[in-house]
Motif scaffolding. Structure first.
Motif: not given
Length: 1409
Positions: A555-562
């Motif tokens: 989830k955190g990785l998705g938020e960072c990439l977004l």
């Protein structure tokens, strides 16, 4: 009345202090002091308020004033103590003990608890200052107060123990009075009535600390004798008892260092080897050192005693022999059934033997209970009983009681204390747990009681008291800095306190201590994500995911990439943003597969899919997993366009709403998704769904302004065009009426937030409306803040407008806004980002094309103009204008960039009648002579294309007759004359053009090119080279002129080919743009002058062509082919083996492949390459391959005359070789003649036919062939062709002359041919032929010597070395015939200087005959 006002003011001050309004409290206190100057409470309240406001000096003054008024009141002393405790000032710390002493006096009669607390604080201060005498006095006073209060012996014993621990730090520094206190303490501890509470012979850990002081006294006998003299006969007995106590304490401490001290103490005890108890203690000391063999030797002295059996059991435990240890301990317990220690050790053994023996009640539980009954003061027994009840019996209540009892018996037992506190907290008894922790922490020394500090820190963290949690966890780390769990807890406390930097350091330390901890790495990444360090956070999330699929990390990785994608989209870097969005979708989908019940994951997936609405539709192509896209196969990714991706986002939001239907943010996001789909006409039905979703969000949360704003945007998208026009018109009126107010509003906004770009855009628009000079500067500033559509377009417009206005080039404003601020590049970069995002704005593409042209980015300009035309062609009323504009701005860049096919397509697809009508209309409304000249020139070009030569000339003449003729019209007129061979017209136009003054920039090259073309048209080929050289000398810094000179020399004046190569080299060094093409020109010049690797290994035609192949041009590969042929020919002439055979077909294929991009030259170039390939194969003896190559080409183009001729030439060569001197049949000669005649433009074909006739002895036919080739070269106006024909004809006629064939016709033919050749230009070969003719006819004549000497001694004029060598040969024969030895020696010297070895060898042979 005054008393009531004072009470009211004090009451208000008290309330203000409670509400933490300390400044208001000060005001009320001062009001009270005005009414009553000596009011005690007012001064105390001032001290409290000033202390909280961090005004320590004012607070101290207020408290001192209150103490002067009433010195026996507690409030002021308490406030002063609190002030001194919080402050770090040295003078405050020095006064604190006096304050505590006064508080002790006041508390002694009122509050015993606070009195004891003040005594402990005072003792701690004296202990920190190492004032042990004061520590002893204060502690003795506390013990006396406790005794007076009737405290029990256990509590008094604990106080004596604590006092001893405090005084045991530095015995050698104690004075006599302090040592007397120690002596009293030892006597108290030695009293059997007091010490019996210790629990027999087994000392607890706390009691070991108590005995430390006595042990130190025994370690220093001088202290015992001088300061602790007990007197009488009991001194020795007491010393021995203290030694035994010391020994037991050291042994039971349990480490190797104390074991050494214990063995040393044994040596001081009498009869140590005969006392079983001392022997057992000695054995335990050896066990602590790991010396089991020594223990086994000791067992021989008392093998059957209980002490020996117990020691044997401990030895077996150390060796891991549990069964033998059990037997020995059972025997020891049987012999001493009243010794609880043996049962404890036996119970502990059963506990350590494993799960089975733990659950057997008859073993661990039974023996531990018996040990507790026999020795109720043995804390370790209760600790293990607590383990049993907690882990085996699952009785938390009993376990808690056992742990509590163990901790009461030994307050230093961290294991029992920690377990007791943990169980209390689990049962919700926080008060008891905190009381235990508080008691441990109060008496703990720095660097100890880690478990208590840590648990209290966790409690503070749980209840939200983060500063206290940080302080407690820091204290825990002082005790054990290597505890990674404690570091993680401290990081959590810092994180909750919003101290992100400190939290990062704490988690980094925890990660360093335990690299496998995922939690530390995750928290580090989460903190960096919070701080906006998305790249670093994403990298650490990836480290976690590489270990396991951790959903929070996904989830955190998705938020960072977004977040990174949004940052890129703000900078209009849409390509990179789409890549990041695609990665975010992949990782979030992995998280959803693991936890489909989390709505936050579905929302993030919806956000990622919806974010593609920002970019252009042709860039919004995302690979989505099959299950998420709802497509087959499910195990593959599917490439979705913008519409399908938005629909996937819609489904993700719907799934999230099923899990959380009352989330207003989800309804808002879904409404925006519907709005974006409606914007791109993906689903018209969403025109009703979008406002309904936003309204639902407002119903759930009406206080969010974003929801109301979105509802307005969505509603406007549904409004009719007329309504929108009315709104825009009203906004326009309002802007004009309120421009001043708008300016003031934007000005205030700028002062509040200088980086907010919208207010700067507003200011720029107002400046544009009022005509301010600051408009461009304001728009430029908006592009520097960030990429914004309005700011970019406004700045680009003003840059283009300024560039179009050529009247202000010398102004200060132009130099600043355009030159100094690098406006063209900045506007081009910003506008490129704009058009990458917004691809439906034709105005933007027009400006981008103009800026690209200004930066010489012609290909990019063509693409921009093409995009503009594609957008504008949808509007019928603009088609004529766009066609006209497109031809002017698209065709020229296409032709300039070499895209001939596209240029021809654009030019031919334009209706010329429309363009002529548009230009004629423009001519009618034009106002200036300059504009009229440009329009007339354009009309002339159109008429020329239609084939109306007269009309074109008339229009151009009209243009030249204007008052202000433009150079472009004269250029067109001159070019028109050159194209049609009208040298008079071209010369007149060029003369007028040159009258317009000195040219600059590209006009210099244009004028030079026109002049050279005119000279070539007039047949003055040597002047072509001179004109180009003159232009180069006038403009030595222009690389285009150097390249032009290098290009013209081999075509019109090959004698200067060496200079042409140098010119190409200069152009290559001067310009990267011209350098690539100049390399080709330089290589052609080197080919023309015959420079091969045999002459120069580093600078030759082959090396130059190899460097030039990096240029994407088929002519370079053809030049490389010619260079290889030159090298092979040079090798053949020098007698070495050619090393570059077999490359002809490969290079021919490369030229054919690359020639597709240059169609105007491809056909001629391929024909030349074919001829070159066949020539190379033929010269290499590969006649079959040459014939096969020609046949292969003819199979594609059967009627190609040039290929047919090549095939006939190869066949003829093959026939000549096979005939071995036999004359060719007449039919064959007839076929060859027919093949040559079919090639109307090939001069070389007639040369080859003449050579065939010569080899067959048909000299007359050869002469006729050469005359035919001369006629063809004259028709084609080929200077080099005519020169070659005349020289070949002269050489042909010279052969009969050299053979003394009778008749004058051959001599006359030689003279005729050489004379005509010399008329065309200087020709050393023609002069040589004339000299040889004189040698053949008049060998001994003086004219013969003169002609030969002219070629030998004046060859520095540029004559080829071969001509000089041949002339020397015949001159030597002439001089030898005349026996002129002096001139022969001169000639030999010249040959030596020139390196003519053949002549020297010939001279040697002549002189030897």
């Amino acid at each position: 009345m005054s008393n009531k006002e004072v009470k009211s003011a004090l009451k208000n001050a008290r309330d203000a202090i409670k509400n933490k309004e300390f400044k208001e409290a000060l005001k009320h206190c001062k009001a009270a002091l005005k009414l009553e100057k000596n009011n005690y409470n007012a001064w105390v309240f001032i001290g409290v308020a000033a202390s909280e406001l961090e005004q320590p000096d004012q607070a101290q003054t207020a408290y001192r004033k209150a103490l002067e008024l009433e010195p026996e009141q507690l409030l002021a002393w308490q406030g002063l103590a609190n002030l001194y405790e919080k402050s770090d000032q040295t003078d405050f710390k020095a006064e604190l003990p006096k304050v505590y002493q006064k508080l002790i006096e006041l508390y002694e009669s009122s509050d015993k608890t606070k009195c004891y607390e003040a005594i402990r604080k005072l003792a701690d201060i004296f202990h920190m200052e190492k004032d042990y005498l004061q520590v002893a006095r204060v502690w003795r006073r506390l013990i006396q107060l406790k005794e007076g209060e009737g405290a029990n012996k256990a509590e008094l014993l604990q106080l004596w123990q604590q006092m001893t621990c405090l005084l045991s730090d530095s015995m050698e520094d104690h004075d006599n009075e302090t040592q007397q206190h120690v002596r009293a303490n030892i006597i108290y501890l030695n009293n059997p009535l007091n010490f019996s509470r210790v629990g027999g012979n087994l000392l607890t850990r706390s009691q070991r600390c108590v005995l430390r002081c006595g042990i130190q006294c025994i370690d220093r006998p001088c202290c015992v004798l001088s300061g602790l003299k007990l007197g009488g006969a009991g001194e020795e007995a007491l010393g021995q008892k203290l030694l035994r106590l010391r020994l037991e304490a050291l042994v039971r401490t349990g480490d190797e260092h104390t074991a050494d001290q214990a063995l040393e103490s044994l040596s001081q005890l009498s009869d140590a080897n005969n006392d079983p108890v001392l022997v057992a203690l000695k054995g335990r000391a050896y066990l602590q050192k790991g010396q089991v063999d020594q223990v086994l030797q000791l067992l021989n002295s008392h093998p059957d005693l209980a002490e020996g059996l117990a020691l044997r059991g401990l030895a077996h435990i150390a060796q891991g022999h549990h069964q033998l240890a059990e037997q020995s301990l059972l025997q020891a317990a049987a012999q001493s059934p009243a010794c609880g220690e043996y049962y404890f050790v036996l119970g502990r053994l059963y506990w350590d033997m494993g799960e089975e023996s733990r659950r057997d009640r008859s073993k661990a539980h039974t023996h531990l209970l018996k040990a507790a009954k026999l020795d109720p003061y043995l804390g370790s027994v209760f600790c293990y009983l607590g383990h049993y009840y907690r882990e085996v019996a699952r009785d938390q209540g009993r376990a808690r009681g056992c742990y509590k009892r163990a901790f009461e018996l030994d307050s230093n037992d961290a294991e029992s204390g920690a377990a007791s506190v943990d169980l209390s907290m689990n049962e919700g008894d926080m008060d008891t747990a905190l009381a235990v922790l508080q008691s441990v922490i109060q008496r703990a020394t720095p660097g100890s009681a880690k478990w208590a500090w840590m648990r209290r820190g966790l409690y503070h963290l749980k209840v939200g008291q983060h500063p206290q949690a940080c302080a407690d966890l820091q204290a825990a780390l002082r005790a054990d800095p290597q505890d990674w769990v404690c570091w993680e807890c401290l990081g959590e406390a810092y994180l909750n306190r919003r101290s992100f930097t400190s939290a990062l350091k704490a988690f980094a330390k925890a990660q360093l201590l335990n690299p496998s901890s995922i939690y530390s790495l995750y928290q580090t990444a989460a903190i960096k994500q919070t701080l906006g360090k998305f790249k670093e956070a994403a990298a650490e999330y990836l480290q976690i995911i590489a270990q396991e699929d951790y959903v929070p990390a996904l989830k955190g990785l998705g938020e960072c990439l977004l977040s990174l994608a949004r940052c890129l989209m703000e900078d209009y870097r849409d390509g990179g943003a789409i890549d990041l969005i695609q990665q975010a979708i992949q990782y979030l989908f992995r998280a959803v597969e693991l936890r489909p019940d989390l709505s936050c994951l579905w929302k993030l997936l919806g956000d990622a899919c919806t974010s593609v609405s920002t970019v252009a539709p042709n860039r919004a192509r995302v690979v989505v997993p099959g299950p998420l896209a709802g497509l087959q196969p499910p195990d593959q990714g599917h490439l979705l366009n913008q519409g399908h991706t938005l629909r996937v986002g819609e489904r993700c939001y719907g799934r999230a709403l099923k899990l959380m239907p009352e989330s207003s943010s989800l309804w808002y996001d879904l409404g925006l998704n519907y709005y974006h789909q409606l914007t791109y006409n993906i689903n018209v039905l969403h025109s009703f769904s979008s406002p309904q979703c936003v309204k639902k969000a407002i119903m759930l949360n009406s206080s969010n302004h974003s929801y109301w704003n979105a509802l307005g945007v969505v509603a406007m998208s549904k409004a009719s065009t007329s309504i929108v026009c009315v709104i825009l018109l009203f906004a326009s009126f309002l802007l004009h009426l309120l421009s001043q107010l708008s300016h003031e509003a934007f000005k205030i906004a700028q002062s509040l937030e200088p980086l907010y770009v919208n207010c700067w855009i507003g200011q720029a628009l107002i400046a544009e409306m009022v005509g301010s000079y600051d408009t461009m500067d304001l728009f430029r500033h908006t592009t520097e803040l960030r990429t914004h559509t309005e700011g970019v377009k406004g700045y680009a417009y003003w840059v283009c407008a300024t560039l179009l206005d050529k009247s202000n080039r010398d102004s200060e404003l132009y130099r600043y806004n355009i030159v100094q601020m690098n406006a063209v590049s900045a506007a081009q970069v910003a506008l490129s980002k704009y058009t990458e995002r917004i691809q439906t704005d034709p105005d933007a593409f027009v400006m981008l094309g103009f800026l690209n042209e200004h930066l010489q980015l012609k290909k990019q300009a063509v693409l921009a103009y093409q995009r503009c035309v594609c957008l504008e062609m949808d509007c019928v009323c603009l088609r004529v204008t766009v066609r006209l504009y497109f031809v002017s701005v698209v065709f020229l860049p296409l032709s300039n960039t070499g895209q001939w096919e596209e240029a021809v397509h654009v030019y031919s697809s334009t209706p010329l009648e429309w363009l002529i009508q548009s230009y004629e209309k423009a001519l009618m409304v034009t106002s200036t002579e300059k504009e009229k000249a440009y329009i007339l020139t354009s009309l002339a070009l159109l008429q020329h294309r239609l084939g109306n030569m007269d009309s074109a000339k008339t229009l151009l003449f009209k243009c030249s007759m204007l008052k202000e003729p433009v150079p472009e019209s004269l250029l067109c007129l001159c070019a028109l004359g050159l194209v049609h061979g009208d040298s008079t017209l071209a010369s007149a136009a060029l003369t007028e053009l040159l009258k317009q003054g000195r040219a600059t920039g590209a006009a210099v090259e244009q004028r030079c090119l026109l002049t050279c073309t005119l000279l070539a048209l007039q047949g003055n080929y040597s002047a072509v080279q001179r004109e180009a050289s003159r232009a180069v000398h006038s403009n030595p810094g222009n690389p285009s002129l150097w390249a032009l000179l290098s290009r013209l020399v081999p075509q019109y004046y090959p004698r200067k080919a060496k200079g042409g190569a140098v010119a190409g080299h200069v152009a290559c060094l001067s310009s990267m743009t011209q350098g690539k093409r100049a390399l080709l020109y330089s290589g052609v010049n080197q080919l023309a002058c015959g420079r091969h690797s045999g002459e120069d290994r580093s600078r030759n035609a082959l090396k130059t062509m190899q460097r030039a192949v990096l240029l994407y041009d088929p002519a370079v590969w053809a030049g490389l082919m010619a260079a290889c042929h030159t090298e092979n020919t040079a090798c053949s002439l020098s007698g070495t083996t050619p090393g570059r055979r077999g490359l002809e077909q490969v290079l021919m294929a490369v030229v054919s492949e690359k020639g597709r991009s240059a169609l105007p030259l491809a056909q001629a170039l391929e024909g030349w390459v074919l001829q070159q390939a066949v020539t190379g194969l033929t010269s290499g003896g590969q006649l079959e391959q040459a014939e096969a190559l020609c046949s292969q080409v003819l199979s594609v183009s059967p009627e190609h005359p040039a290929v047919v001729l090549l095939l006939r030439q190869v066949q003829c060569e093959h026939l000549l070789l096979s005939s071995a001197g036999t004359a060719l049949p007449a039919s064959v000669l007839e076929q060859l003649s027919s093949a040559v005649s079919a090639n109307h433009t090939s001069v070389a074909a007639w040369h080859w036919l003449a050579e065939v006739y010569r080899t067959q002895g048909l000299l007359v036919q050869a002469v006729m062939a050469y005359r035919q080739s001369l006629q063809l070269a004259s028709q084609l106006d080929l200077h080099s062709g005519k020169m070659a024909c005349l020289l070949r004809l002269a050489l042909l006629a010279l052969s009969p002359c050299m053979l003394k064939v009778p008749g004058d016709e051959w001599k006359e033919l030689v003279l005729e041919a050489t004379t005509e050749a010399l008329k065309l230009g200087p020709s050393p070969v023609a002069l040589l032929v004339q000299a040889l003719l004189h040698f053949a006819t008049k060998m001994s004549a003086r004219e013969t010597r003169r002609l030969l000497e002219r070629l030998v001694y004046f060859s520095s004029q540029g004559y080829p070395e071969t001509v000089a060598c041949v002339a020397r040969w015949y001159l030597l024969r002439h001089l030898h015939a005349k026996d002129d030895l002096e001139l022969m020696d001169t000639l030999v010297d010249d040959a030596k200087a020139s390196g003519d070895s053949r002549l020297l060898e010939f001279h040697t042979r002549l002189t030897s005959c």
